[in-house]
Design a protein around this motif. Structure first.
Motif, PDB file in Angstrom:
ATOM      1  N   LYS A 155       0.747  -1.154   0.165  1.00 15.91           N
ATOM      2  CA  LYS A 155      -0.015  -0.209   0.047  1.00 15.91           C
ATOM      3  C   LYS A 155       0.676   1.033   0.294  1.00 15.91           C
ATOM      4  CE  LYS A 155      -3.894   2.074   2.507  1.00 15.91           C
ATOM      5  NZ  LYS A 155      -4.733   2.637   3.697  1.00 15.91           N
ATOM      6  N   THR A 157       0.863   5.403  -0.281  1.00 18.89           N
ATOM      7  CA  THR A 157       0.073   6.728  -0.060  1.00 18.89           C
ATOM      8  C   THR A 157       1.238   7.883  -0.083  1.00 18.89           C
ATOM      9  OG1 THR A 157       0.493   6.171   2.202  1.00 18.89           O
ATOM     10  CG2 THR A 157      -1.373   5.734   1.338  1.00 18.89           C
ATOM     11  N   GLU A 180      -3.438  13.866  -3.230  1.00 20.14           N
ATOM     12  CA  GLU A 180      -3.504  12.701  -2.688  1.00 20.14           C
ATOM     13  C   GLU A 180      -3.360  11.286  -3.065  1.00 20.14           C
ATOM     14  OE1 GLU A 180      -5.887  11.922   0.868  1.00 20.14           O
ATOM     15  OE2 GLU A 180      -6.121  14.383   1.055  1.00 20.14           O
ATOM     16  N   LYS A 182      -2.292   7.319  -3.637  1.00 22.43           N
ATOM     17  CA  LYS A 182      -3.626   5.817  -3.175  1.00 22.43           C
ATOM     18  C   LYS A 182      -3.877   5.014  -3.933  1.00 22.43           C
ATOM     19  CE  LYS A 182      -7.503   8.273  -2.140  1.00 22.43           C
ATOM     20  NZ  LYS A 182      -8.448   8.321  -1.544  1.00 22.43           N
TER      21      LYS A 182
END
Length: 198
Positions: A155, A157, A180, A182
């Protein structure tokens, strides 16, 4: 000095030979982003078409090299008119810049499963170094129709500025400059024959 250089070259050759490739499982992955609209609400988007892989020589993937290639034309914000505008020359200009790429330059452990992922992001014809937060889960060995298979979860970010990539001149009061990022997905270790085909 010559002996040292030869030793380093030999180590690099061995490391490259031992490198393993992990490919993303697109049925369990997503590449997306969030911006703020009118300084009031968040708007999410994602890219439908992409490829991602991890290359590592260490079994725990602690020396991972992460690579991502995105089809900019596949942008989707659940609004056809907005998506058409984003694909046009006011923003991504996908006719001239069809792909977005990222390749990591370092993968540094912070603690536990947390890492700092540094790399070069190329978008809209501009390449900039970025630092992202990453969480690595696994690897673990799981049963699959083909037998035992090693998998890992990653993951990622982080926040970038669209102005750094000349993405639109629309005022920040309308669409935030900060974007942002992700991305998350499962990666499966490839055997030698599968890796060669890739």
């Amino acid at each position: 000095m010559k002996t040292v250089l030869l030793s380093v070259a030999a180590l690099l050759t061995v490391s490259a030979a031992n490198a393993q490739t992990w490919m993303v499982d697109k049925s369990h992955a997503k590449v997306g982003f969030t911006v703020t609209h009118l300084m009031l609400s968040e708007v999410d988007g994602n890219f439908k078409t992409y490829d991602a892989k991890i290359t590592a020589s260490k079994p725990d993937l602690s020396d991972a090299v992460v690579e991502l290639t995105v089809d900019a034309n596949s942008i989707d914000t659940d609004n056809e008119r907005r998506d058409g505008d984003l694909r046009g020359d006011r923003f991504f200009n996908v006719a001239q810049y069809p792909t977005i790429t990222f390749k990591s330059t370092s993968f540094q452990k912070v603690e536990g499963k947390k890492y700092k992922l540094n790399g070069n992001l190329t978008m809209h014809g501009v390449t900039k170094p970025v630092t992202l937060d990453a969480v690595l889960t696994g690897p673990v060995t799981m049963d699959s129709p083909r037998g035992k298979q090693e998998k890992a979860g990653l993951k990622v970010t982080g926040t970038i500025k669209r102005s750094d990539f000349s993405l639109g001149t629309i005022p920040v009061a309308v669409v935030s400059d900060e974007v942002e990022l992700k991305a998350a997905g499962e990666f499966a270790k490839q055997d030698a024959s599968m890796a060669e085909k890739k």
